[in-house]
Design a protein around this motif. Structure first.
Motif, PDB file in Angstrom:
ATOM      1  N   SER A  92      -8.972  16.437  -8.484  1.00 36.50           N
ATOM      2  CA  SER A  92      -8.708  16.590  -9.928  1.00 36.50           C
ATOM      3  C   SER A  92      -9.417  18.218 -10.378  1.00 36.50           C
ATOM      4  N   VAL A  93     -10.401  18.316  -9.729  1.00 41.14           N
ATOM      5  CA  VAL A  93     -11.392  19.744 -10.247  1.00 41.14           C
ATOM      6  C   VAL A  93     -10.330  20.874  -9.603  1.00 41.14           C
ATOM      7  N   GLN A  94      -9.922  20.669  -8.104  1.00 42.31           N
ATOM      8  CA  GLN A  94      -9.240  21.734  -7.619  1.00 42.31           C
ATOM      9  C   GLN A  94      -8.042  22.119  -8.310  1.00 42.31           C
ATOM     10  N   ARG A  95      -7.385  20.713  -8.707  1.00 36.55           N
ATOM     11  CA  ARG A  95      -5.862  20.988  -9.464  1.00 36.55           C
ATOM     12  C   ARG A  95      -6.049  21.583 -10.766  1.00 36.55           C
ATOM     13  N   LYS A  96      -6.984  21.333 -11.518  1.00 37.11           N
ATOM     14  CA  LYS A  96      -7.366  21.735 -12.706  1.00 37.11           C
ATOM     15  C   LYS A  96      -7.578  23.169 -12.735  1.00 37.11           C
ATOM     16  N   ARG A  97      -8.336  23.721 -11.584  1.00 34.52           N
ATOM     17  CA  ARG A  97      -8.544  25.271 -11.553  1.00 34.52           C
ATOM     18  C   ARG A  97      -7.267  25.845 -11.036  1.00 34.52           C
ATOM     19  N   GLU A  98      -6.433  25.232 -10.262  1.00 36.35           N
ATOM     20  CA  GLU A  98      -5.038  25.884  -9.793  1.00 36.35           C
ATOM     21  C   GLU A  98      -4.176  25.998 -10.973  1.00 36.35           C
ATOM     22  N   SER A 119      -7.890  12.513 -13.257  1.00 33.91           N
ATOM     23  CA  SER A 119      -8.986  12.256 -12.294  1.00 33.91           C
ATOM     24  C   SER A 119      -8.639  10.816 -11.618  1.00 33.91           C
ATOM     25  N   ASP A 120      -9.454  10.415 -10.315  1.00 33.90           N
ATOM     26  CA  ASP A 120      -9.261   9.366  -9.847  1.00 33.90           C
ATOM     27  C   ASP A 120      -9.546   7.997 -10.806  1.00 33.90           C
ATOM     28  N   ASP A 121     -10.481   8.262 -11.475  1.00 34.84           N
ATOM     29  CA  ASP A 121     -10.729   7.008 -12.270  1.00 34.84           C
ATOM     30  C   ASP A 121      -9.239   6.827 -13.402  1.00 34.84           C
ATOM     31  N   ALA A 122      -8.918   7.881 -13.948  1.00 32.80           N
ATOM     32  CA  ALA A 122      -7.683   7.972 -14.654  1.00 32.80           C
ATOM     33  C   ALA A 122      -6.503   7.351 -14.059  1.00 32.80           C
ATOM     34  N   ALA A 143       0.797  -1.283  -0.250  1.00 33.04           N
ATOM     35  CA  ALA A 143       0.162  -0.189   0.095  1.00 33.04           C
ATOM     36  C   ALA A 143       0.793   1.344   0.150  1.00 33.04           C
ATOM     37  N   GLU A 144       1.962   1.311   0.589  1.00 35.35           N
ATOM     38  CA  GLU A 144       2.786   2.461   0.722  1.00 35.35           C
ATOM     39  C   GLU A 144       3.517   2.544  -0.796  1.00 35.35           C
ATOM     40  N   ALA A 145       3.938   1.678  -1.558  1.00 38.31           N
ATOM     41  CA  ALA A 145       4.544   1.662  -2.847  1.00 38.31           C
ATOM     42  C   ALA A 145       3.278   2.374  -3.604  1.00 38.31           C
ATOM     43  N   VAL A 146       2.134   1.869  -3.532  1.00 38.68           N
ATOM     44  CA  VAL A 146       1.007   2.274  -4.280  1.00 38.68           C
ATOM     45  C   VAL A 146       0.724   3.840  -3.948  1.00 38.68           C
ATOM     46  N   ARG A 147       0.748   4.308  -2.646  1.00 40.53           N
ATOM     47  CA  ARG A 147       0.392   5.670  -2.399  1.00 40.53           C
ATOM     48  C   ARG A 147       1.669   6.462  -3.031  1.00 40.53           C
ATOM     49  N   TRP A 148       2.893   6.145  -3.100  1.00 45.35           N
ATOM     50  CA  TRP A 148       4.043   6.920  -3.621  1.00 45.35           C
ATOM     51  C   TRP A 148       3.968   6.832  -4.973  1.00 45.35           C
ATOM     52  N   ARG A 149       3.514   5.830  -5.879  1.00 45.67           N
ATOM     53  CA  ARG A 149       3.113   5.823  -7.071  1.00 45.67           C
ATOM     54  C   ARG A 149       1.970   6.674  -7.608  1.00 45.67           C
ATOM     55  N   ILE A 150       0.944   7.156  -6.578  1.00 42.53           N
ATOM     56  CA  ILE A 150      -0.052   7.906  -6.954  1.00 42.53           C
ATOM     57  C   ILE A 150       0.707   9.428  -6.993  1.00 42.53           C
ATOM     58  N   ARG A 151       1.304   9.510  -5.962  1.00 38.98           N
ATOM     59  CA  ARG A 151       2.070  11.042  -5.815  1.00 38.98           C
ATOM     60  C   ARG A 151       2.747  11.061  -7.071  1.00 38.98           C
ATOM     61  N   ALA A 152       3.485  10.249  -7.425  1.00 42.19           N
ATOM     62  CA  ALA A 152       4.360  10.526  -8.669  1.00 42.19           C
ATOM     63  C   ALA A 152       3.593  10.819  -9.843  1.00 42.19           C
ATOM     64  N   MET A 153       2.422  10.162 -10.027  1.00 45.57           N
ATOM     65  CA  MET A 153       1.633  10.186 -11.129  1.00 45.57           C
ATOM     66  C   MET A 153       1.166  11.680 -11.130  1.00 45.57           C
ATOM     67  N   ILE A 154       0.685  12.118  -9.950  1.00 42.50           N
ATOM     68  CA  ILE A 154       0.114  13.445  -9.777  1.00 42.50           C
ATOM     69  C   ILE A 154       1.117  14.753 -10.139  1.00 42.50           C
ATOM     70  N   ALA A 212      -8.810   7.628  -3.871  1.00 42.38           N
ATOM     71  CA  ALA A 212      -9.276   8.945  -3.158  1.00 42.38           C
ATOM     72  C   ALA A 212      -8.937   8.832  -1.898  1.00 42.38           C
ATOM     73  N   LYS A 213      -8.964   7.653  -0.946  1.00 39.34           N
ATOM     74  CA  LYS A 213      -8.535   7.681   0.378  1.00 39.34           C
ATOM     75  C   LYS A 213      -6.892   8.022   0.458  1.00 39.34           C
ATOM     76  N   TYR A 214      -6.196   7.433  -0.552  1.00 38.77           N
ATOM     77  CA  TYR A 214      -4.744   7.735  -0.259  1.00 38.77           C
ATOM     78  C   TYR A 214      -4.323   8.924  -0.856  1.00 38.77           C
ATOM     79  N   ARG A 215      -5.201   9.305  -1.774  1.00 38.33           N
ATOM     80  CA  ARG A 215      -4.986  11.215  -2.299  1.00 38.33           C
ATOM     81  C   ARG A 215      -4.987  12.035  -1.099  1.00 38.33           C
ATOM     82  N   GLU A 216      -6.399  11.815  -0.423  1.00 35.74           N
ATOM     83  CA  GLU A 216      -6.476  12.659   0.755  1.00 35.74           C
ATOM     84  C   GLU A 216      -5.508  12.482   1.871  1.00 35.74           C
ATOM     85  N   ALA A 217      -5.060  11.344   2.143  1.00 39.73           N
ATOM     86  CA  ALA A 217      -4.175  11.044   3.040  1.00 39.73           C
ATOM     87  C   ALA A 217      -2.684  11.789   2.446  1.00 39.73           C
ATOM     88  N   LEU A 218      -2.432  11.840   1.636  1.00 35.09           N
ATOM     89  CA  LEU A 218      -1.303  12.563   0.780  1.00 35.09           C
ATOM     90  C   LEU A 218      -1.440  14.173   0.792  1.00 35.09           C
TER      91      LEU A 218
END
Length: 494
Positions: free
Chosen positions: A483-489, A451-454, A430-441, A472-478
């Protein structure tokens, strides 16, 4: 039915938590610093225990720790601490009578003699070696009050404001409340507070964040109407509503980016840097370094290990001079307690090394390649390998840290849940997956925000079977916005 008394004999089994067993469990789940504090208390209570002050063996003394594998032997620091304990076959059971035991040999003496240092120095440090005591926030502000106000009434109002400050430097009390408490005019309190807003550090005595930032911008001559409008709508900045901020402030995207960058350089809590206590340094319990053959070498940190021994010569002399049975019983209890302590320390050291060795063996890819190669691991995996109960492994890994070439980690960090692979493939940590999500974003295109689906689709292409709600849970923990807020920013250049 007979009511006559009778005598029955029954046999049953039960687990008895003896004081010695509780002590061993407590030592096992404590860190090295906590064990050192416990041993210091035992040194004060038990006259048969004394601190081992012999120098630790250096690299030139033949001290060597075997690399992995095979499992390392007990560290020399513990061997030195237990070298004065009789072997088990000679010591006898712990509940044996010691009335007839006599040891003519004396206890261990320091190589420096009975007291003092080998060079007879008094160890008197010069005054230049003494660090100056830091000033508190109230002392710092009090000096400025004495320089800024000559009127005793104004100084009294300023002192009241200093007393009401919170740790961040805010003044959460209205001017009217201060004026009513001191029996003065509200205008006078407001004038004193307006002057104290320019004290060092600038921004103190503000009622809210906007006023604190406005005082700092005014000192830099950057508080124009557009910046004031931005400070009046900080909640829109928190929502990353840059389009709305451009309309409110009347500026374009480039000017808004500069204004936001200017605000980020300010200090939102000017009072927190004074009285804040420094973060405690993490002292590792296990040291890890690379071996010449590419493996790893593990050893307990000798700087934090408690080193004690039993003074059997002193015990023997006390036994000879003991005049009553109570004295002999007291000495026997103290000796038994000292032996139990040394045995518990040695067993604790061997258990920590054994568990840490198995963790390093299973997470070898992490130490060589990084967090993306962290394997899923649970307590049962380690317990089955080292032939211990899961609760024992849990106590060993609690409050323990290991210093590795990749940094200092808690032993609990290496235990992560498993995420199934697609089509029955290899499981992922799970920690490696969280790291991969952060690297993707972090690497996403501003024109194609993921988006979370992508993210779920990309992870499944990499062999990770994960649900959208888990992403979504891992993204919020990080603490990564949606995606809507990141797109706006990212729609406005920073």
């Amino acid at each position: 039915m007979s009511l006559a008394p009778r005598l029955d004999l029954r046999q049953s089994q039960s687990l008895v938590m003896t004081p010695q067993l509780r002590q061993a469990i407590k030592l096992l789940q404590s860190s090295n610093m906590e064990v050192t504090a416990f041993v210091e208390e035992e040194l004060e209570r038990n006259p048969l225990l004394e601190r081992d002050e012999r120098p630790l063996p250096g690299p030139d003394d033949g001290h060597r720790v075997d690399p992995l594998p095979p499992a390392p032997a007990a560290p020399d620091s513990h061997a030195a601490a237990t070298s004065d304990v009789l072997p088990q076959e000679q010591a006898g059971p712990l509940d044996a009578e010691w009335d007839n035991v006599y040891d003519a040999g004396g206890g261990y003496e320091s190589p420096y003699g009975r007291g003092g240092r080998a060079d007879f120095a008094e160890d008197l440090s010069g005054i230049e070696d003494i660090a100056a005591a830091g000033r508190t926030l109230r002392e710092h502000l009090g000096e400025q009050v004495r320089l800024a106000f000559a009127d005793p009434a104004d100084r009294l109002i300023a002192a009241q404001m200093i007393a009401l400050l919170d740790p961040a430097g805010r003044l959460p009390v209205e001017d009217a409340a201060i004026a009513a408490a001191l029996g003065c005019e509200v205008a006078r309190v407001a004038a004193v507070r307006a002057r104290m807003l320019r004290f060092e550090p600038t921004g103190m005595f503000a009622r809210h964040l906007g006023e604190c930032l406005a005082a700092q911008l005014a000192e830099r001559n950057r508080l124009d109407p557009a910046m004031q409008a931005l400070l009046d709508h900080l909640e829109m900045l928190a929502r990353r509503d840059r389009a709305g901020l451009m309309q409110v402030c009347g500026v374009d995207a480039e000017d808004l980016a500069e204004m936001i960058a200017e605000i980020r350089r300010l200090d939102p809590k000017p009072g927190a840097s004074f009285d804040a206590s420094p973060a405690p340094a993490v002292v590792p319990d296990v040291l890890m370094r690379r071996a010449e053959d590419g493996g790893w070498i593990l050893e307990l940190n000798p700087e934090t290990l408690p080193r004690v021994l039993v003074n059997r010569g002193f015990y023997a002399r006390c036994q000879v001079s003991a005049r009553s049975k109570d004295d002999r019983v007291f000495l026997a209890e103290r000796l038994q307690s000292a032996n139990w302590l040394l045995k518990s320390l040695e067993q604790r050291a061997n258990t920590i090394i054994k568990v840490a060795q198995e963790i390093v063996r299973r997470q070898d890819a992490f130490f060589h390649h990084g967090v993306e190669h962290l394997r899923p691991l649970i307590l049962r995996d380690i317990a089955e390998e080292v032939q211990m109960h899961e609760s024992t492994v849990s106590r060993v890994t609690a409050n323990k840290y290991i210093a590795t070439p990749r940094g200092t980690f808690e032993l609990k960090y290496f235990f992560t849940t498993a995420i199934a692979g697609t089509q029955g493939g290899e499981q992922h940590s799970a920690e490696a997956v969280r790291w991969r999500i952060r690297a993707m974003i972090a690497a996403e295109d501003p024109d194609a925000v993921l988006s979370d689906d992508a993210i779920v689709e990309k992870l499944r292409q990499e062999g990770v079977d994960i649900a959208r709600r888990t992403v979504a849970k891992y993204r919020e923990a990080l603490r990564i916005p949606s995606s809507v807020q990141r797109k706006r920013e990212k729609a406005v250049p920073a």
